[in-house]
Design a protein around this motif. Structure first.
Motif, PDB file in Angstrom:
ATOM      1  N   ASP A  75       0.801  -1.228   0.000  1.00 35.06           N
ATOM      2  CA  ASP A  75       0.000   0.000   0.000  1.00 35.06           C
ATOM      3  C   ASP A  75       0.832   1.276   0.000  1.00 35.06           C
ATOM      4  N   GLY A  76       2.174   1.136   0.027  1.00 39.12           N
ATOM      5  CA  GLY A  76       3.037   2.314  -0.053  1.00 39.12           C
ATOM      6  C   GLY A  76       3.249   3.038   1.262  1.00 39.12           C
ATOM      7  N   ILE A  77       2.682   2.527   2.371  1.00 42.48           N
ATOM      8  CA  ILE A  77       2.851   3.167   3.676  1.00 42.48           C
ATOM      9  C   ILE A  77       3.675   2.227   4.548  1.00 42.48           C
ATOM     10  N   THR A  78       4.973   2.418   4.560  1.00 42.02           N
ATOM     11  CA  THR A  78       5.863   1.525   5.303  1.00 42.02           C
ATOM     12  C   THR A  78       5.976   1.904   6.772  1.00 42.02           C
ATOM     13  N   GLY A  79       5.479   3.078   7.138  1.00 42.25           N
ATOM     14  CA  GLY A  79       5.472   3.509   8.534  1.00 42.25           C
ATOM     15  C   GLY A  79       4.661   4.787   8.655  1.00 42.25           C
ATOM     16  N   TYR A  80       4.149   5.058   9.859  1.00 47.76           N
ATOM     17  CA  TYR A  80       3.401   6.295  10.029  1.00 47.76           C
ATOM     18  C   TYR A  80       3.371   6.684  11.508  1.00 47.76           C
ATOM     19  N   THR A  81       3.092   7.974  11.734  1.00 47.49           N
ATOM     20  CA  THR A  81       2.974   8.520  13.084  1.00 47.49           C
ATOM     21  C   THR A  81       1.702   9.349  13.153  1.00 47.49           C
ATOM     22  N   ASN A  82       0.772   8.944  14.012  1.00 42.93           N
ATOM     23  CA  ASN A  82      -0.472   9.688  14.201  1.00 42.93           C
ATOM     24  C   ASN A  82      -0.339  10.625  15.388  1.00 42.93           C
ATOM     25  N   LEU A  83      -0.704  11.903  15.169  1.00 45.54           N
ATOM     26  CA  LEU A  83      -0.577  12.917  16.205  1.00 45.54           C
ATOM     27  C   LEU A  83      -1.930  13.563  16.500  1.00 45.54           C
ATOM     28  N   ARG A  84      -2.063  14.078  17.696  1.00 47.63           N
ATOM     29  CA  ARG A  84      -3.172  14.964  18.031  1.00 47.63           C
ATOM     30  C   ARG A  84      -2.562  16.347  18.223  1.00 47.63           C
ATOM     31  N   LEU A  85      -2.654  17.172  17.186  1.00 48.54           N
ATOM     32  CA  LEU A  85      -1.992  18.466  17.210  1.00 48.54           C
ATOM     33  C   LEU A  85      -2.670  19.422  18.173  1.00 48.54           C
ATOM     34  N   ARG A  86      -1.867  20.016  19.042  1.00 52.23           N
ATOM     35  CA  ARG A  86      -2.360  21.031  19.956  1.00 52.23           C
ATOM     36  C   ARG A  86      -2.019  22.436  19.461  1.00 52.23           C
ATOM     37  N   ASN A  87      -1.071  22.508  18.537  1.00 55.44           N
ATOM     38  CA  ASN A  87      -0.645  23.797  18.002  1.00 55.44           C
ATOM     39  C   ASN A  87      -0.268  23.599  16.538  1.00 55.44           C
ATOM     40  N   SER A  88      -1.047  24.181  15.632  1.00 55.49           N
ATOM     41  CA  SER A  88      -0.793  23.984  14.203  1.00 55.49           C
ATOM     42  C   SER A  88       0.472  24.680  13.724  1.00 55.49           C
ATOM     43  N   CYS A  89       1.012  25.604  14.537  1.00 53.93           N
ATOM     44  CA  CYS A  89       2.227  26.320  14.125  1.00 53.93           C
ATOM     45  C   CYS A  89       3.448  25.401  14.078  1.00 53.93           C
ATOM     46  N   VAL A  90       3.403  24.291  14.817  1.00 52.52           N
ATOM     47  CA  VAL A  90       4.572  23.420  14.875  1.00 52.52           C
ATOM     48  C   VAL A  90       4.486  22.281  13.863  1.00 52.52           C
ATOM     49  N   VAL A  91       3.390  22.211  13.099  1.00 52.58           N
ATOM     50  CA  VAL A  91       3.218  21.084  12.181  1.00 52.58           C
ATOM     51  C   VAL A  91       4.298  21.065  11.110  1.00 52.58           C
ATOM     52  N   ILE A  92       4.764  22.231  10.681  1.00 53.25           N
ATOM     53  CA  ILE A  92       5.799  22.287   9.649  1.00 53.25           C
ATOM     54  C   ILE A  92       7.097  21.655  10.150  1.00 53.25           C
ATOM     55  N   ILE A 158       0.848  21.274   4.042  1.00 49.63           N
ATOM     56  CA  ILE A 158       0.049  22.160   3.193  1.00 49.63           C
ATOM     57  C   ILE A 158      -1.350  22.337   3.773  1.00 49.63           C
ATOM     58  N   LYS A 159      -1.901  21.265   4.337  1.00 45.27           N
ATOM     59  CA  LYS A 159      -3.243  21.327   4.923  1.00 45.27           C
ATOM     60  C   LYS A 159      -3.289  22.349   6.065  1.00 45.27           C
ATOM     61  N   HIS A 160      -2.196  22.446   6.811  1.00 47.73           N
ATOM     62  CA  HIS A 160      -2.108  23.407   7.907  1.00 47.73           C
ATOM     63  C   HIS A 160      -1.283  24.625   7.472  1.00 47.73           C
ATOM     64  N   TRP A 161      -1.621  25.191   6.319  1.00 51.97           N
ATOM     65  CA  TRP A 161      -0.839  26.284   5.754  1.00 51.97           C
ATOM     66  C   TRP A 161      -0.797  27.506   6.668  1.00 51.97           C
ATOM     67  N   TYR A 162      -1.874  27.729   7.408  1.00 55.01           N
ATOM     68  CA  TYR A 162      -1.902  28.880   8.315  1.00 55.01           C
ATOM     69  C   TYR A 162      -0.888  28.709   9.441  1.00 55.01           C
ATOM     70  N   GLY A 163      -0.731  27.467   9.892  1.00 58.11           N
ATOM     71  CA  GLY A 163       0.285  27.198  10.904  1.00 58.11           C
ATOM     72  C   GLY A 163       1.686  27.383  10.353  1.00 58.11           C
ATOM     73  N   VAL A 164       1.873  26.959   9.099  1.00 56.32           N
ATOM     74  CA  VAL A 164       3.171  27.134   8.441  1.00 56.32           C
ATOM     75  C   VAL A 164       3.492  28.622   8.315  1.00 56.32           C
ATOM     76  N   LEU A 165       2.481  29.418   7.951  1.00 53.66           N
ATOM     77  CA  LEU A 165       2.675  30.863   7.818  1.00 53.66           C
ATOM     78  C   LEU A 165       3.050  31.483   9.162  1.00 53.66           C
ATOM     79  N   ILE A 169       6.558  33.376  10.336  1.00 56.72           N
ATOM     80  CA  ILE A 169       6.608  34.709  10.944  1.00 56.72           C
ATOM     81  C   ILE A 169       7.392  34.665  12.256  1.00 56.72           C
ATOM     82  N   VAL A 170       7.123  33.634  13.067  1.00 61.26           N
ATOM     83  CA  VAL A 170       7.821  33.500  14.354  1.00 61.26           C
ATOM     84  C   VAL A 170       9.316  33.300  14.143  1.00 61.26           C
ATOM     85  N   VAL A 171       9.685  32.408  13.214  1.00 60.69           N
ATOM     86  CA  VAL A 171      11.102  32.154  12.943  1.00 60.69           C
ATOM     87  C   VAL A 171      11.782  33.413  12.418  1.00 60.69           C
ATOM     88  N   GLY A 172      11.088  34.137  11.530  1.00 59.68           N
ATOM     89  CA  GLY A 172      11.644  35.395  11.026  1.00 59.68           C
ATOM     90  C   GLY A 172      11.854  36.412  12.128  1.00 59.68           C
TER      91      GLY A 172
END
Length: 235
Positions: A75-92, A158-165, A169-172
């Motif tokens: 199926d092409g998925i040799t491993g995975y990690t499921n998370l419950r995100l509490r902060n979308s800014c760290v998803v990137i 990409i799904k959490h693009w607002y968190g990436v943005l 900003i924070v890193v900058g």
């Protein structure tokens, strides 16, 4: 080479690395299952541990981790990690963590190997054919095949693009603060430039080695595939 040219060259290496990864994955479908699992096993485990480690650092809840799935070849998925995100800014940072942690592990493996390519071929083979160096070379090969973020990792980012943005900003902002503090404490731009340039050069060394190995693996798989096709065509 200027800093801008150095960064562009590194991005080009990463793109070439991605092309070779896709090629190796496509060709690996024809190799025996045991070869596939041996080749990808340690690298996939390191990839998933990278996600787990970064999630732990940022305090995100890890619901489930599959370090390696033997049925993943189908199926092409040799491993995975499921998370419950509490902060979308760290998803990137979690999604792209294999691009940071796995090359770092690969760097130490490659430095331990200390392969001198200026040696004659037989002397080079003799230098590598030691059990510990062969083991570390095998681990490096496996890790370099899995150190790029998967399609799912990129999709999540990409799904959490607002968190990436927001993360950008924070890193900058932190970068500006760091530069200002360096001015206050007398840390010159030349020294900062030298540190960043040194790190980029080290990253380039690892990616160059990984690209060379992926090219060799792809060529080897292509030869095996052609030989197999030739045998099938024999009367």
């Amino acid at each position: 080479m200027t800093m801008k040219e150095q960064v562009l060259f590194l991005l080009m290496l990463i793109f070439l690395d991605w092309v070779l990864v896709c090629l190796v994955e496509r060709l690996s479908r024809r190799v025996p299952g045991v070869v596939f699992h041996l080749l990808y096993g340690p690298g996939v485990i390191c990839h998933e541990l990278s996600h787990f480690l970064m999630a732990f650092i940022f305090g995100q809840k890890v619901e489930r981790v599959f370090l390696y799935r033997f049925e993943g070849r189908r199926d092409g998925i040799t491993g995975y990690t499921n998370l419950r995100l509490r902060n979308s800014c760290v998803v990137i940072f979690i999604s792209l963590s294999p691009l940071i942690i796995c090359p770092l592990a690969g760097y130490f493996l490659w430095k331990y190997l200390g392969i001198n390519f200026d040696l004659p071929v037989m002397a080079l083979v003799h230098e590598i054919c030691i059990w510990d160096k062969m083991l570390f070379l095998y681990l490096f090969v496996s890790i370099c095949l899995s150190w790029l973020p998967s399609a799912t990792d990129v999709e999540v980012a990409i799904k959490h693009w607002y968190g990436v943005l927001m993360a950008g900003i924070v890193v900058g902002f932190l970068g500006v603060v760091f530069i200002k503090m360096s001015e206050w404490y007398g840390f010159s731009y030349e020294e900062l430039y030298g540190v960043v340039f040194f790190l980029i050069k080290k990253i380039e060394e690892v990616f160059k080695a990984g690209i060379a190995i992926k090219f060799f693996v792809a060529l080897l798989f292509l030869i095996v595939r052609c030989v197999g096709a030739g045998r099938q065509n024999l009367p």
